[in-house]
Design a protein around this motif. Structure first.
Motif, PDB file in Angstrom:
ATOM      1  N   ALA A   1      73.264  69.341  61.567  1.00 58.47           N
ATOM      2  CA  ALA A   1      72.590  69.152  60.276  1.00 58.47           C
ATOM      3  C   ALA A   1      73.567  69.298  59.113  1.00 58.47           C
ATOM      4  O   ALA A   1      73.405  68.660  58.073  1.00 58.47           O
ATOM      5  CB  ALA A   1      71.440  70.145  60.127  1.00 58.47           C
ATOM      6  N   SER A   2      74.581  70.147  59.299  1.00 56.51           N
ATOM      7  CA  SER A   2      75.560  70.315  58.218  1.00 56.51           C
ATOM      8  C   SER A   2      76.311  69.001  57.972  1.00 56.51           C
ATOM      9  O   SER A   2      76.693  68.698  56.843  1.00 56.51           O
ATOM     10  CB  SER A   2      76.543  71.453  58.540  1.00 56.51           C
ATOM     11  N   ILE A   3      76.496  68.245  59.037  1.00 54.69           N
ATOM     12  CA  ILE A   3      77.164  66.941  58.905  1.00 54.69           C
ATOM     13  C   ILE A   3      76.292  65.993  58.079  1.00 54.69           C
ATOM     14  O   ILE A   3      76.791  65.259  57.223  1.00 54.69           O
ATOM     15  CB  ILE A   3      77.447  66.330  60.305  1.00 54.69           C
ATOM     16  N   VAL A   4      74.991  66.022  58.309  1.00 55.38           N
ATOM     17  CA  VAL A   4      74.078  65.199  57.498  1.00 55.38           C
ATOM     18  C   VAL A   4      74.278  65.529  56.021  1.00 55.38           C
ATOM     19  O   VAL A   4      74.360  64.645  55.170  1.00 55.38           O
ATOM     20  CB  VAL A   4      72.603  65.439  57.899  1.00 55.38           C
ATOM     21  N   GLY A   5      74.401  66.824  55.720  1.00 57.52           N
ATOM     22  CA  GLY A   5      74.566  67.254  54.330  1.00 57.52           C
ATOM     23  C   GLY A   5      75.952  67.000  53.766  1.00 57.52           C
ATOM     24  O   GLY A   5      76.173  67.231  52.568  1.00 57.52           O
TER      25      GLY A   5
ATOM     26  N   GLY B   1      64.747  67.888  48.769  1.00 53.66           N
ATOM     27  CA  GLY B   1      64.941  68.253  50.166  1.00 53.66           C
ATOM     28  C   GLY B   1      65.753  67.176  50.867  1.00 53.66           C
ATOM     29  O   GLY B   1      65.945  66.085  50.326  1.00 53.66           O
ATOM     30  N   VAL B   2      66.248  67.472  52.064  1.00 53.35           N
ATOM     31  CA  VAL B   2      67.040  66.509  52.832  1.00 53.35           C
ATOM     32  C   VAL B   2      66.432  66.404  54.237  1.00 53.35           C
ATOM     33  O   VAL B   2      66.320  67.405  54.938  1.00 53.35           O
ATOM     34  CB  VAL B   2      68.514  66.967  52.962  1.00 53.35           C
ATOM     35  N   VAL B   3      66.047  65.204  54.602  1.00 49.77           N
ATOM     36  CA  VAL B   3      65.504  65.002  55.956  1.00 49.77           C
ATOM     37  C   VAL B   3      66.641  65.092  56.963  1.00 49.77           C
ATOM     38  O   VAL B   3      67.647  64.397  56.845  1.00 49.77           O
ATOM     39  CB  VAL B   3      64.840  63.619  56.081  1.00 49.77           C
ATOM     40  N   ALA B   4      66.491  65.964  57.950  1.00 52.85           N
ATOM     41  CA  ALA B   4      67.473  66.021  59.038  1.00 52.85           C
ATOM     42  C   ALA B   4      66.768  66.354  60.334  1.00 52.85           C
ATOM     43  O   ALA B   4      65.703  66.958  60.345  1.00 52.85           O
ATOM     44  CB  ALA B   4      68.561  67.050  58.732  1.00 52.85           C
TER      45      ALA B   4
ATOM     46  N   GLU C   1      67.078  59.721  58.401  1.00 51.76           N
ATOM     47  CA  GLU C   1      67.820  60.975  58.408  1.00 51.76           C
ATOM     48  C   GLU C   1      68.863  60.918  57.285  1.00 51.76           C
ATOM     49  O   GLU C   1      69.613  59.949  57.171  1.00 51.76           O
ATOM     50  CB  GLU C   1      68.496  61.201  59.769  1.00 51.76           C
ATOM     51  N   GLY C   2      68.884  61.958  56.464  1.00 53.21           N
ATOM     52  CA  GLY C   2      69.770  61.977  55.291  1.00 53.21           C
ATOM     53  C   GLY C   2      69.044  61.613  54.015  1.00 53.21           C
ATOM     54  O   GLY C   2      69.530  61.872  52.914  1.00 53.21           O
ATOM     55  N   GLU C   3      67.853  61.036  54.141  1.00 55.35           N
ATOM     56  CA  GLU C   3      67.069  60.677  52.951  1.00 55.35           C
ATOM     57  C   GLU C   3      66.669  61.958  52.207  1.00 55.35           C
ATOM     58  O   GLU C   3      66.498  63.012  52.813  1.00 55.35           O
ATOM     59  CB  GLU C   3      65.821  59.902  53.382  1.00 55.35           C
TER      60      GLU C   3
END
Lengths: 441, 441
Positions: free
Chosen positions: B172-176, B47-50, B100-102
């Motif tokens: 959130a897409s930027i985080v990914g 998973g991706v924390v955002a 965030e992003g972890e």
């Protein structure tokens, strides 16, 4: 604290297209845009229009403040002339469409937006965002309400979707027939019944479950609903009735085999004399889980994740397409794209639903020249599906606010009842009535 | 125009629990709440924390204005004493968690919120709404970016989700790892690259495709991207290069067999001398479609529906649970519910990731008494996963705004690179590393 207007809830291309068409003059061409969907979510029998009231609110709020204009200028998204045009932007066109709560099918012309190209093109993303999400939630809600028969369904899904989407979902669930929401902002904005029990943390923060129950009863009265599955359900129910007496309003079960537990708890409550104490169940319910609980002694359902995510169909694939626009001589010209698998049907549309033995049997979508449409005579008993929401910039207030929302709930129940009963089947299948597209000469 | 604060983006029970615990005194008990998820969406490897930056914004804005207080009082959700308490509400506790992003896994203690029961319990729904939706989108984005390899992915999904969720999704897409968004409000709020081409209506409002292309080039310059699938792609490409010259920035294809079409269009562009003209494709792309286009001459991907709906997993099943609270004597007491299939692990947690040959091999979650946790010595090279975001009510600014977001993007790329390469497989499977829960004596 955030102050906002919805004018930048758009894709950039809407403003760059405005800019280019203001320069070449086509921004002023009268146009008709249409919202429709090519297909329902797989296996669904009908769709539910929702979001109309919110869309009308957004339309009223859609104007650009100084910081929006500065952003567009600083980023060179539009030029100075366009900024000037946008300073005075107010949608002055007309919007008609399917009533909120109406059912729809593939190619139903759900919404028609008439105005100049410039003013209509800015609304694409906002209109679709609202209708696509709200309609997805309302469709899921409608199926859950059908599955629940006369037992009330309540929205508890806010935590499983975006915090603003949660407010929209609460509202859309009402369209589909839900009776209340845990979401306070939705309850405030739309004057809805707010509902709630307690969380496990409430039990855990107290030294004992008995302390927690006593505290809740003291604050909320015996008519409250106690959460009984933090430790051991049987003991909790015993404690609950000891603390509240047989007048206890309700208990909530949030885990385990809900049918079996509801039955055990019902028997236990009855044995304790709490025969009027209600049982609420929650725990990742969807329409299938609700249907499977039909014979269990459950009094109401709290629904979360599957409601706010559309029960497997979190969006509706609605699109917003130009169907007609003026030529240089002012005559209206039907237009359509021919993209592979995504071609559109040209021309503004009429829409009717025909009935046989009081049950809907076909959706009729009629396109043709403006003159042909004006002259068209619907069949006997055909119901006109298009209602005016905005006429020349004037928004009809009846579709907004609490009253508009409750009218939509009522409308939906009636529209659903007039569909063949197959619509209420949870089995996967085709749309319950066909859509027939007729092009007039 | 709407002015809002997030204080009513909560479920009603948070306020009724506050009310009851203020009356019995437990509202003042120091507590630790934890956000975690019991499972990843089926088949996902990580998973991706955002949403951390948005959550910190919301925390700052979380206070009740007069109309909120009036609503709570008028509805008898809380009593006068509680209204008084709420007038001065400001979160004064501490928040720590995964950056965030972890990346995260089942039972990762993603967020820990420390404060009194009263102040922490009000935040449950808001925290979960933000993290559940943003993390769902970021996880989908991350998989798409992996599938796209070095080709940029752009968010064009706003129209397929709630209008506010659209802004959160863009972020959130930027985080990914996405590189830009069509959503102007997101571009404004977070200072992101805004991107866009043109819609089919732009071609259709003009008398000819050539007129449309000329207009777009005149307004936006030859570096713009022209949409070429309104009528006939081959003719459109020919016209596009005639109008813009071989310096044309790009073309967009939005329908049909994208791989085959991209290849034909690439060959045609090259034959016309437009060897630097880029090809963008859009059309219901997901990570699998993007992967299948790896060998096609595509330069960038515009992603919509599947991004904003989490590509099949529109929420993350994160929950917010009380894990520890003070007794009457002030000592901290680990607590847990025992609900069937939903039991929780008591106690505040430490979290580390261990590595072997520079690749992550295990998530270590450590619980135990406060003293045991203080004395705990992590293994060599173990990475501490918990970062302070808020200390005694003071919010660290580094995790917010544009800079916080870009740091999250960077952090995510690095965290993903340190996972075993299986994480980058699109095949369904188990979490790529196990989570080991150790309880200290």
């Amino acid at each position: 604290m955030v102050v906002f207007d919805p004018s930048l809830m758009t894709d950039m291309y809407e403003y760059t297209m405005l800019d280019a068409t203001l320069k070449d003059g086509t921004a002023n061409r009268p146009c008709v845009f249409e919202v429709f969907t090519r297909h329902l979510p797989e296996g669904r029998r009908y769709g539910v229009v929702a979001g109309i009231g919110r869309l009308l609110d957004a339309l009223e709020d859609f104007h650009l403040d100084d910081s929006d204009l500065k952003f567009l200028a600083d980023r060179h998204i539009v030029d100075k002339e366009t900024v000037k045009w946008l300073e005075n932007y107010r949608f002055s066109g007309s919007v008609r469409g399917y009533r909120e709560g109406e059912v729809y099918f593939p190619n139903s012309p759900i919404l028609q937006v008439e105005g100049t190209f410039g003013e209509c093109t800015l609304l694409e993303t906002l209109i679709l965002s609202i209708l696509n999400y709200d309609s997805a939630v309302a469709a899921a809600a409608s199926r859950m309400v059908t599955a629940a028969k006369n037992r009330p369904c309540m929205d508890m899904g806010g935590r499983r979707t975006n915090e603003w989407a949660a407010v929209a979902a609460a509202r859309a669930s009402i369209v589909g027939g839900f009776k209340g929401t845990a979401n306070l902002l939705a309850a405030k904005l739309y004057d809805l019944p707010a509902i709630g029990t307690a969380a496990h943390c409430f039990t855990l923060v107290h030294d004992s479950e008995r302390d927690a129950f006593e505290s809740q009863i003291a604050a909320l009265g015996t008519n409250t609903t106690l959460l009984v599955d933090t430790y051991n359900i049987e003991e909790a129910v015993k404690t609950a009735v000891e603390v509240a007496g047989p007048e206890l309003g309700g208990v909530r079960i949030d885990s385990g085999d809900l049918a079996a537990l509801a039955q055990r708890v019902r028997n236990q409550l009855d044995a304790l004399g709490a025969t009027n104490t209600k049982i609420t169940v929650t725990n990742d319910l969807d329409e299938y889980a609700i249907a499977s609980l039909q014979t269990a002694p459950v009094d109401s359902y709290g629904v979360g994740t599957q409601l706010v995510t559309g029960s497997g169909a979190p969006t509706c694939a609605m699109v917003y397409k130009l169907t007609e626009r003026a030529n240089n001589d002012g005559t209206m010209q039907p237009v359509a794209k021919k993209s592979k698998d995504k071609a559109t049907a040209p021309g503004a549309k009429l829409a009717f639903r025909s009935y046989e033995y009081s049950l809907a049997d076909c959706e009729h979508v009629i396109s043709g020249s403006p003159n042909a449409l004006r002259a068209f005579q619907p069949g006997e008993g055909w119901e006109n599906l298009l209602t005016d929401f905005v006429v020349d910039g004037e928004i009809d207030p009846q579709f907004r606010g609490h009253d508009g929302l409750m009218a939509a709930q009522d409308y939906h129940a009636k529209a659903l009842a007039k569909l063949p009963i197959t619509a209420q089947s949870l089995m996967r299948g085709e749309p319950v009535i066909p859509t027939q597209l007729d092009v007039l000469d």
